[in-house]
Design a protein around this motif. Sequence first.
Motif, PDB file in Angstrom:
ATOM      1  N   PRO A   1     -22.137   5.054  -2.402  1.00 22.90           N
ATOM      2  CA  PRO A   1     -21.705   3.831  -3.184  1.00 22.90           C
ATOM      3  C   PRO A   1     -20.328   3.636  -3.131  1.00 22.90           C
ATOM      4  CG  PRO A   1     -23.364   5.152  -4.419  1.00 22.90           C
ATOM      5  CD  PRO A   1     -23.123   5.931  -3.119  1.00 22.90           C
ATOM      6  N   TYR A   2     -20.058   2.613  -3.415  1.00 19.00           N
ATOM      7  CA  TYR A   2     -18.418   2.170  -2.979  1.00 19.00           C
ATOM      8  C   TYR A   2     -17.743   2.852  -4.396  1.00 19.00           C
ATOM      9  CZ  TYR A   2     -14.042  -0.214  -2.119  1.00 19.00           C
ATOM     10  OH  TYR A   2     -12.831  -0.564  -1.758  1.00 19.00           O
ATOM     11  N   PRO A   3     -16.586   3.717  -4.199  1.00 23.44           N
ATOM     12  CA  PRO A   3     -15.984   4.346  -5.411  1.00 23.44           C
ATOM     13  C   PRO A   3     -15.361   3.314  -6.152  1.00 23.44           C
ATOM     14  CG  PRO A   3     -14.648   4.491  -3.346  1.00 23.44           C
ATOM     15  CD  PRO A   3     -16.037   3.781  -2.764  1.00 23.44           C
ATOM     16  N   ILE A   4     -15.495   3.604  -7.524  1.00 24.67           N
ATOM     17  CA  ILE A   4     -15.022   2.444  -8.433  1.00 24.67           C
ATOM     18  C   ILE A   4     -13.338   2.698  -8.824  1.00 24.67           C
ATOM     19  CG2 ILE A   4     -17.244   2.193  -9.564  1.00 24.67           C
ATOM     20  CD1 ILE A   4     -16.157   4.235 -11.694  1.00 24.67           C
ATOM     21  N   CYS A   5     -12.824   3.855  -8.152  1.00 28.42           N
ATOM     22  CA  CYS A   5     -11.567   4.166  -8.607  1.00 28.42           C
ATOM     23  C   CYS A   5     -10.563   3.601  -7.629  1.00 28.42           C
ATOM     24  CB  CYS A   5     -11.449   5.440  -8.758  1.00 28.42           C
ATOM     25  SG  CYS A   5     -11.719   6.450  -7.085  1.00 28.42           S
ATOM     26  N   THR A   6     -11.002   2.931  -6.563  1.00 28.71           N
ATOM     27  CA  THR A   6     -10.030   2.391  -5.629  1.00 28.71           C
ATOM     28  C   THR A   6      -9.043   1.430  -6.003  1.00 28.71           C
ATOM     29  OG1 THR A   6     -11.652   0.539  -4.785  1.00 28.71           O
ATOM     30  CG2 THR A   6     -11.730   2.703  -3.862  1.00 28.71           C
ATOM     31  N   GLU A   7      -9.269   0.398  -6.711  1.00 29.57           N
ATOM     32  CA  GLU A   7      -8.444  -0.413  -7.455  1.00 29.57           C
ATOM     33  C   GLU A   7      -6.955   0.340  -8.150  1.00 29.57           C
ATOM     34  OE1 GLU A   7      -8.220  -4.136 -10.393  1.00 29.57           O
ATOM     35  OE2 GLU A   7     -10.118  -3.320 -10.209  1.00 29.57           O
ATOM     36  N   THR A   8      -7.338   1.221  -8.925  1.00 30.22           N
ATOM     37  CA  THR A   8      -6.399   1.745  -9.678  1.00 30.22           C
ATOM     38  C   THR A   8      -5.359   2.608  -8.670  1.00 30.22           C
ATOM     39  OG1 THR A   8      -7.922   2.163 -11.532  1.00 30.22           O
ATOM     40  CG2 THR A   8      -5.900   3.641 -11.715  1.00 30.22           C
ATOM     41  N   ALA A   9      -6.096   3.234  -7.885  1.00 31.91           N
ATOM     42  CA  ALA A   9      -5.262   4.151  -6.743  1.00 31.91           C
ATOM     43  C   ALA A   9      -4.289   3.083  -6.016  1.00 31.91           C
ATOM     44  CB  ALA A   9      -6.124   4.947  -6.083  1.00 31.91           C
ATOM     45  N   ASP A  10      -5.198   2.125  -5.572  1.00 31.75           N
ATOM     46  CA  ASP A  10      -4.358   1.212  -4.482  1.00 31.75           C
ATOM     47  C   ASP A  10      -3.286   0.566  -5.384  1.00 31.75           C
ATOM     48  OD1 ASP A  10      -5.422   1.604  -2.023  1.00 31.75           O
ATOM     49  OD2 ASP A  10      -7.357   0.114  -2.696  1.00 31.75           O
ATOM     50  N   ARG A  11      -3.314   0.222  -6.419  1.00 30.07           N
ATOM     51  CA  ARG A  11      -2.011  -0.268  -7.235  1.00 30.07           C
ATOM     52  C   ARG A  11      -0.977   0.617  -7.311  1.00 30.07           C
ATOM     53  NH1 ARG A  11      -3.566  -5.081  -9.116  1.00 30.07           N
ATOM     54  NH2 ARG A  11      -5.574  -5.767  -9.670  1.00 30.07           N
ATOM     55  N   GLU A  12      -1.215   1.974  -7.316  1.00 32.22           N
ATOM     56  CA  GLU A  12      -0.236   2.869  -7.292  1.00 32.22           C
ATOM     57  C   GLU A  12       0.492   3.148  -6.086  1.00 32.22           C
ATOM     58  OE1 GLU A  12       0.935   4.779  -9.908  1.00 32.22           O
ATOM     59  OE2 GLU A  12      -0.437   4.085 -11.449  1.00 32.22           O
ATOM     60  N   LEU A  13      -0.423   2.811  -4.779  1.00 29.46           N
ATOM     61  CA  LEU A  13       0.202   2.997  -3.586  1.00 29.46           C
ATOM     62  C   LEU A  13       1.033   1.719  -2.997  1.00 29.46           C
ATOM     63  CD1 LEU A  13      -2.842   4.846  -1.904  1.00 29.46           C
ATOM     64  CD2 LEU A  13      -0.559   5.699  -2.434  1.00 29.46           C
ATOM     65  N   LEU A  14       0.470   0.779  -3.332  1.00 28.51           N
ATOM     66  CA  LEU A  14       1.070  -0.886  -2.929  1.00 28.51           C
ATOM     67  C   LEU A  14       2.000  -1.196  -3.720  1.00 28.51           C
ATOM     68  CD1 LEU A  14      -2.557  -1.982  -1.553  1.00 28.51           C
ATOM     69  CD2 LEU A  14      -0.564  -0.958  -0.255  1.00 28.51           C
ATOM     70  N   PRO A  15       2.887  -1.846  -3.058  1.00 30.93           N
ATOM     71  CA  PRO A  15       4.217  -2.522  -3.984  1.00 30.93           C
ATOM     72  C   PRO A  15       3.709  -3.689  -5.006  1.00 30.93           C
ATOM     73  CG  PRO A  15       4.176  -3.219  -1.661  1.00 30.93           C
ATOM     74  CD  PRO A  15       3.334  -2.275  -1.665  1.00 30.93           C
ATOM     75  N   MET A  16       4.288  -4.104  -5.857  1.00 27.26           N
ATOM     76  CA  MET A  16       4.109  -5.030  -6.975  1.00 27.26           C
ATOM     77  C   MET A  16       3.729  -6.399  -6.420  1.00 27.26           C
ATOM     78  SD  MET A  16       3.651  -3.361  -9.830  1.00 27.26           S
ATOM     79  CE  MET A  16       4.042  -4.672 -10.918  1.00 27.26           C
ATOM     80  N   PHE A  17       4.647  -6.897  -5.364  1.00 32.97           N
ATOM     81  CA  PHE A  17       4.618  -8.280  -4.864  1.00 32.97           C
ATOM     82  C   PHE A  17       3.295  -8.410  -4.009  1.00 32.97           C
ATOM     83  CE2 PHE A  17       7.151  -5.352  -1.963  1.00 32.97           C
ATOM     84  CZ  PHE A  17       6.740  -5.773  -0.449  1.00 32.97           C
ATOM     85  N   HIS A  18       2.583  -7.444  -3.755  1.00 31.76           N
ATOM     86  CA  HIS A  18       1.086  -7.381  -2.911  1.00 31.76           C
ATOM     87  C   HIS A  18       0.037  -7.632  -4.129  1.00 31.76           C
ATOM     88  CE1 HIS A  18      -1.709  -7.082  -0.113  1.00 31.76           C
ATOM     89  NE2 HIS A  18      -2.435  -6.104  -0.898  1.00 31.76           N
ATOM     90  N   GLU A  19      -0.606  -8.712  -3.754  1.00 32.96           N
ATOM     91  CA  GLU A  19      -1.894  -8.916  -4.631  1.00 32.96           C
ATOM     92  C   GLU A  19      -3.029  -7.828  -4.124  1.00 32.96           C
ATOM     93  OE1 GLU A  19      -5.052 -12.149  -5.918  1.00 32.96           O
ATOM     94  OE2 GLU A  19      -3.257 -12.950  -4.695  1.00 32.96           O
ATOM     95  N   VAL A  20      -3.391  -6.816  -4.827  1.00 32.78           N
ATOM     96  CA  VAL A  20      -4.263  -5.882  -4.520  1.00 32.78           C
ATOM     97  C   VAL A  20      -5.527  -6.577  -4.323  1.00 32.78           C
ATOM     98  CG1 VAL A  20      -5.524  -3.849  -4.803  1.00 32.78           C
ATOM     99  CG2 VAL A  20      -3.124  -4.103  -5.236  1.00 32.78           C
ATOM    100  N   SER A  21      -6.310  -6.502  -3.099  1.00 26.44           N
ATOM    101  CA  SER A  21      -7.627  -6.893  -2.870  1.00 26.44           C
ATOM    102  C   SER A  21      -8.615  -5.912  -3.652  1.00 26.44           C
ATOM    103  CB  SER A  21      -8.129  -6.778  -1.506  1.00 26.44           C
ATOM    104  OG  SER A  21      -9.426  -7.229  -1.336  1.00 26.44           O
TER     105      SER A  21
END
Length: 493
Positions: free
Chosen positions: A401-421
Amino acid sequence: RQKKSRKRFCDMFDENEIFEWWYFRKYGTSFIEQVSVSHLRPLLGGVDSSSPTNPNTSNGEADSNRQSVSECKVWRNPLNLFRGAEYNRYTWVTGREPLTYYDMNLSAQDHQTFFTCDSDHLRPADAIMQKAWRERNPQARISAAHEALELEDCATAYILLAEEEATTIMEAERLFKQALKAGEGCYRRSQQLQHHGTQYEAQHRRDTNVLVYIKRRLAMCSRKLGRTREAVKMMRDLMKEFPLLSMFNIHENLLESLLELQNYADVQAVLAKYDDISLPKSATICYTAALLKARAVSDKFSPEAASRRGLSTAEMNAVEAIHRAVEFNPHVPKYLLEMKSLILPPEHILKRGDSEAIAYAFFHLQHWKRVEGALNLLHCTWEGTFRMIPYPLEKGHLFYPYPICTETADRELLPMFHEVSVYPKKELPFFILFTAGLCSFTAMLALLTHQFPELMGVFAKAFLSTLFAPLNFIMEKVESILPSSLWHQLTRI
């Protein structure tokens, strides 16, 4: 007592609303709906349509479906850019920082793990570099590297300068060649002494990591400077010399270089070795396999013709490969189809996350464009994946199953000006919105009635009189039209 009961009633509605909202944000479904489907339906004789009905399902697949991936492991991006020659140049031009502090902190931890050991204090240059990798200030790190080189030829000092001080790829390659000369000498010396104790064994492990890192970055320099065949040879030699160091994921660099050469037979050979059920998957593995399958049919593929005659075996294999890739990482297609803008990839990625999708599309979009019709086939088929996995957070089709924590981790890895998918999209259903609105309205009325009972009584009377005013008006009209005797008989009835 009545005041206390009203207050308890109000608090109960607030707590239920907050809990319902928290449960939906965490698990992607309504708690009330989940309880109804999971517990009440079996008691009422219903059947769970999502449960597997195939009796031949293997134990391994059942275990895979039951396993919950609770942690999101962050991986080093195998195609990460050079900080001085690429990331810093982006900052100079745009004024934006492409790397987050969290990402750079992970890189600092990687450098300390790969490039240091407990015996560094015995060699002055290595002792300086051990402190340099812990520095947060880039200028302090660069100054420490120059200080270490004044004492002796230090491979890790050259690495730091090539990564952070060099402003061009050619300059970085020159520094890496100097690092290679120093690193090979240290590697040969530690190789002879590795069996003399744990201290020498740790030194040899560190020198091995340094040498592999240098050779891999030199191969990447050759790839960036257009010497792709040379880069492929260096990567193959490196994988043959150090076959056990799979943590660097050098095969992903090799796949990208082979695709640049359009050497699809060798790409298939590499996939046959690494696209194995026992090895961890990646977007590069899954989407490259899909690209090769799509290449066989994409130039003649037409959705209108396929809807009339059905899909051929080769087209079905290509569509299944695309569905497999999209299930592994559903963020990639929007970047490949240029429905979403790309940014510079981070130094670390989260598998199945938006960061991995950016890293893959940044380097592989050109390879998809080169294969005629491949993006058209992807455009026509990728959304069909979601019909096979209606509840991706609970049950997958070919993967966990798709992990539920990807959004939180990606927001830490990607810059603020990028809209996280975000996947799956957490759109609040009408049931939850209606329940939340009703609870909030009821709690507000209870609170106002408790605080202002007389004023709320007047308001209630005015509201009810206004509400029934049209009905009273109609009744008056009916009385004026109908004869009084008939109206009297109707009221008696």
